[in-house]
Write a protein that holds these residues in place. Structure first.
Motif, PDB file in Angstrom:
ATOM      1  N   GLY A  14       0.967  -1.271  -0.081  1.00  0.00           N
ATOM      2  CA  GLY A  14      -0.016   0.071   0.062  1.00  0.00           C
ATOM      3  C   GLY A  14       0.781   1.263   0.010  1.00  0.00           C
ATOM      4  O   GLY A  14       2.049   1.127   0.051  1.00  0.00           O
ATOM      5  N   THR A  15       0.230   2.276   0.095  1.00  0.00           N
ATOM      6  CA  THR A  15       0.868   3.727   0.223  1.00  0.00           C
ATOM      7  C   THR A  15       1.486   4.098   1.468  1.00  0.00           C
ATOM      8  O   THR A  15       0.695   3.962   2.606  1.00  0.00           O
ATOM      9  N   VAL A  16       2.659   4.444   1.478  1.00  0.00           N
ATOM     10  CA  VAL A  16       3.548   4.594   2.480  1.00  0.00           C
ATOM     11  C   VAL A  16       3.452   6.247   2.819  1.00  0.00           C
ATOM     12  O   VAL A  16       3.296   6.729   3.786  1.00  0.00           O
ATOM     13  N   CYS A  17       3.599   6.942   1.622  1.00  0.00           N
ATOM     14  CA  CYS A  17       3.577   8.444   2.018  1.00  0.00           C
ATOM     15  C   CYS A  17       2.709   8.905   0.644  1.00  0.00           C
ATOM     16  O   CYS A  17       3.038   8.570  -0.588  1.00  0.00           O
ATOM     17  N   ASP A  18       2.126  10.093   0.796  1.00  0.00           N
ATOM     18  CA  ASP A  18       1.170  10.665  -0.231  1.00  0.00           C
ATOM     19  C   ASP A  18       1.081  12.250   0.232  1.00  0.00           C
ATOM     20  O   ASP A  18       0.293  12.647   1.131  1.00  0.00           O
ATOM     21  N   GLU A  19       2.188  12.857  -0.059  1.00  0.00           N
ATOM     22  CA  GLU A  19       2.364  14.340   0.194  1.00  0.00           C
ATOM     23  C   GLU A  19       2.529  15.384  -0.920  1.00  0.00           C
ATOM     24  O   GLU A  19       3.080  14.929  -1.805  1.00  0.00           O
ATOM     25  N   MET A  20       2.415  16.712  -0.637  1.00  0.00           N
ATOM     26  CA  MET A  20       2.960  17.619  -1.503  1.00  0.00           C
ATOM     27  C   MET A  20       4.226  17.962  -0.757  1.00  0.00           C
ATOM     28  O   MET A  20       4.380  18.635   0.459  1.00  0.00           O
ATOM     29  N   CYS A  21       5.249  18.029  -1.534  1.00  0.00           N
ATOM     30  CA  CYS A  21       6.578  18.349  -1.097  1.00  0.00           C
ATOM     31  C   CYS A  21       7.378  19.536  -1.532  1.00  0.00           C
ATOM     32  O   CYS A  21       7.043  19.530  -2.873  1.00  0.00           O
ATOM     33  N   GLY A  47      17.139   2.485  -6.122  1.00  0.00           N
ATOM     34  CA  GLY A  47      18.172   1.944  -5.351  1.00  0.00           C
ATOM     35  C   GLY A  47      17.712   1.823  -3.947  1.00  0.00           C
ATOM     36  O   GLY A  47      16.995   2.405  -3.631  1.00  0.00           O
ATOM     37  N   GLU A  48      18.857   1.070  -3.395  1.00  0.00           N
ATOM     38  CA  GLU A  48      18.841   0.878  -1.855  1.00  0.00           C
ATOM     39  C   GLU A  48      19.327   1.994  -1.294  1.00  0.00           C
ATOM     40  O   GLU A  48      20.368   2.671  -1.729  1.00  0.00           O
ATOM     41  N   GLY A  49      18.623   2.637  -0.157  1.00  0.00           N
ATOM     42  CA  GLY A  49      19.060   3.640   0.553  1.00  0.00           C
ATOM     43  C   GLY A  49      17.915   4.287   1.160  1.00  0.00           C
ATOM     44  O   GLY A  49      16.902   3.747   1.572  1.00  0.00           O
ATOM     45  N   VAL A  50      18.129   5.873   1.517  1.00  0.00           N
ATOM     46  CA  VAL A  50      17.242   6.595   2.016  1.00  0.00           C
ATOM     47  C   VAL A  50      16.629   7.615   1.246  1.00  0.00           C
ATOM     48  O   VAL A  50      17.294   8.389   0.585  1.00  0.00           O
ATOM     49  N   ILE A  51      15.117   7.615   1.250  1.00  0.00           N
ATOM     50  CA  ILE A  51      14.605   8.585   0.474  1.00  0.00           C
ATOM     51  C   ILE A  51      14.151   9.967   1.670  1.00  0.00           C
ATOM     52  O   ILE A  51      13.896   9.506   2.665  1.00  0.00           O
ATOM     53  N   LYS A  52      14.679  11.207   1.194  1.00  0.00           N
ATOM     54  CA  LYS A  52      14.636  12.151   1.905  1.00  0.00           C
ATOM     55  C   LYS A  52      13.498  13.212   1.397  1.00  0.00           C
ATOM     56  O   LYS A  52      13.568  13.515   0.295  1.00  0.00           O
ATOM     57  N   TYR A  53      12.496  13.664   2.011  1.00  0.00           N
ATOM     58  CA  TYR A  53      11.371  14.477   1.487  1.00  0.00           C
ATOM     59  C   TYR A  53      11.027  15.484   2.503  1.00  0.00           C
ATOM     60  O   TYR A  53      11.130  15.306   3.596  1.00  0.00           O
ATOM     61  N   ARG A  54      10.868  16.920   1.964  1.00  0.00           N
ATOM     62  CA  ARG A  54      10.568  17.961   2.528  1.00  0.00           C
ATOM     63  C   ARG A  54       9.103  18.251   2.402  1.00  0.00           C
ATOM     64  O   ARG A  54       8.894  18.786   1.598  1.00  0.00           O
ATOM     65  N   THR A  55       8.474  18.532   3.779  1.00  0.00           N
ATOM     66  CA  THR A  55       6.954  19.067   3.752  1.00  0.00           C
ATOM     67  C   THR A  55       7.154  20.210   4.759  1.00  0.00           C
ATOM     68  O   THR A  55       7.415  19.941   6.058  1.00  0.00           O
ATOM     69  N   ASP A  56       6.481  21.265   4.503  1.00  0.00           N
ATOM     70  CA  ASP A  56       6.271  22.385   5.484  1.00  0.00           C
ATOM     71  C   ASP A  56       7.659  22.753   6.140  1.00  0.00           C
ATOM     72  O   ASP A  56       7.721  22.696   7.393  1.00  0.00           O
ATOM     73  N   GLY A  57       8.661  22.669   5.622  1.00  0.00           N
ATOM     74  CA  GLY A  57      10.015  23.016   6.061  1.00  0.00           C
ATOM     75  C   GLY A  57      10.510  21.823   7.085  1.00  0.00           C
ATOM     76  O   GLY A  57      11.669  22.093   7.550  1.00  0.00           O
ATOM     77  N   LYS A  58       9.961  20.751   7.106  1.00  0.00           N
ATOM     78  CA  LYS A  58      10.417  19.625   8.011  1.00  0.00           C
ATOM     79  C   LYS A  58      10.972  18.410   7.004  1.00  0.00           C
ATOM     80  O   LYS A  58      10.280  17.862   5.983  1.00  0.00           O
ATOM     81  N   ASP A  59      12.158  17.869   7.499  1.00  0.00           N
ATOM     82  CA  ASP A  59      12.639  16.769   6.576  1.00  0.00           C
ATOM     83  C   ASP A  59      12.058  15.392   7.126  1.00  0.00           C
ATOM     84  O   ASP A  59      11.976  15.314   8.467  1.00  0.00           O
ATOM     85  N   HIS A  60      11.759  14.669   6.251  1.00  0.00           N
ATOM     86  CA  HIS A  60      11.362  13.274   6.767  1.00  0.00           C
ATOM     87  C   HIS A  60      12.212  12.183   5.776  1.00  0.00           C
ATOM     88  O   HIS A  60      12.725  12.517   4.721  1.00  0.00           O
ATOM     89  N   PHE A  61      11.871  11.036   6.400  1.00  0.00           N
ATOM     90  CA  PHE A  61      13.033  10.052   5.621  1.00  0.00           C
ATOM     91  C   PHE A  61      12.100   8.775   5.578  1.00  0.00           C
ATOM     92  O   PHE A  61      11.547   8.259   6.476  1.00  0.00           O
TER      93      PHE A  61
END
Length: 66
Positions: A14-21, A47-61
């Motif tokens: 299923g969906t893990v994240c659905d954001e406006m970034c 690839g294998e690793g970490v996705i970083k995404y920014r919403t409302d000035g806060k970083d998420h991983f």
């Protein structure tokens, strides 16, 4: 919303994240790629690793593996 991109991270379960970034940094098979609003459409294999995404000035991983 011109300065945002629709970011959706989906797994087989299923969906893990659905954001406006404002920014997404993702590991792809050729290295990391940074994506901002207005980026040209593309398809890439994650690839294998970490996705970083920014919403409302806060970083998420989110961890990504095979």
């Amino acid at each position: 919303m011109k300065d945002k991109i629709h970011f959706q991270l989906t797994t087989a379960e299923g969906t893990v994240c659905d954001e406006m970034c404002s920014y997404v940094l993702a590991p792809v098979t050729g290295g990391d790629i940074g994506i901002l609003a207005g980026h040209a459409p593309m398809i890439a294999s994650l690839g294998e690793g970490v996705i970083k995404y920014r919403t409302d000035g806060k970083d998420h991983f989110a961890a990504v593996s095979g």
